[in-house]
Design a protein around this motif. Sequence first.
Motif, PDB file in Angstrom:
ATOM      1  N   ARG A   2     -28.341 -27.934 -27.336  1.00  0.00           N
ATOM      2  CA  ARG A   2     -28.884 -29.294 -27.316  1.00  0.00           C
ATOM      3  C   ARG A   2     -30.375 -29.224 -27.670  1.00  0.00           C
ATOM      4  NH1 ARG A   2     -28.135 -30.258 -22.322  1.00  0.00           N
ATOM      5  NH2 ARG A   2     -30.260 -30.255 -21.612  1.00  0.00           N
ATOM      6  N   GLU A   4     -33.994 -30.760 -27.331  1.00  0.00           N
ATOM      7  CA  GLU A   4     -34.855 -31.638 -26.540  1.00  0.00           C
ATOM      8  C   GLU A   4     -36.197 -31.711 -27.251  1.00  0.00           C
ATOM      9  OE1 GLU A   4     -34.991 -30.183 -22.525  1.00  0.00           O
ATOM     10  OE2 GLU A   4     -32.935 -30.823 -22.136  1.00  0.00           O
ATOM     11  N   VAL A  35     -35.561 -36.767 -34.043  1.00  0.00           N
ATOM     12  CA  VAL A  35     -34.387 -35.905 -33.967  1.00  0.00           C
ATOM     13  C   VAL A  35     -33.204 -36.666 -34.557  1.00  0.00           C
ATOM     14  CG1 VAL A  35     -32.830 -34.632 -32.453  1.00  0.00           C
ATOM     15  CG2 VAL A  35     -35.267 -34.738 -31.919  1.00  0.00           C
ATOM     16  N   ALA A  38     -29.069 -34.372 -32.030  1.00  0.00           N
ATOM     17  CA  ALA A  38     -29.459 -33.754 -30.765  1.00  0.00           C
ATOM     18  C   ALA A  38     -28.523 -32.625 -30.353  1.00  0.00           C
ATOM     19  CB  ALA A  38     -29.512 -34.802 -29.658  1.00  0.00           C
TER      20      ALA A  38
END
Length: 65
Positions: A2, A4, A35, A38
Amino acid sequence: MRVEFDEPRCVAAGQCALVAPDLFDQREDDGVAVVLEAEPSREQHDEAREAAAVCPAAAIRLVEE
């Protein structure tokens, strides 16, 4: 994995968008990164790692799951 992203840390250098254009873009008005994905696919993990590595502000963090 993922992605961030700490937007306030971004210095709009654009390195992430250059090395991983499928994962990152930049806003037109101020150049801050955006982004696009993600949760990158397994095939995109190397791109995501490179984008995080080249970010001069260390605004990209990858969470390996």
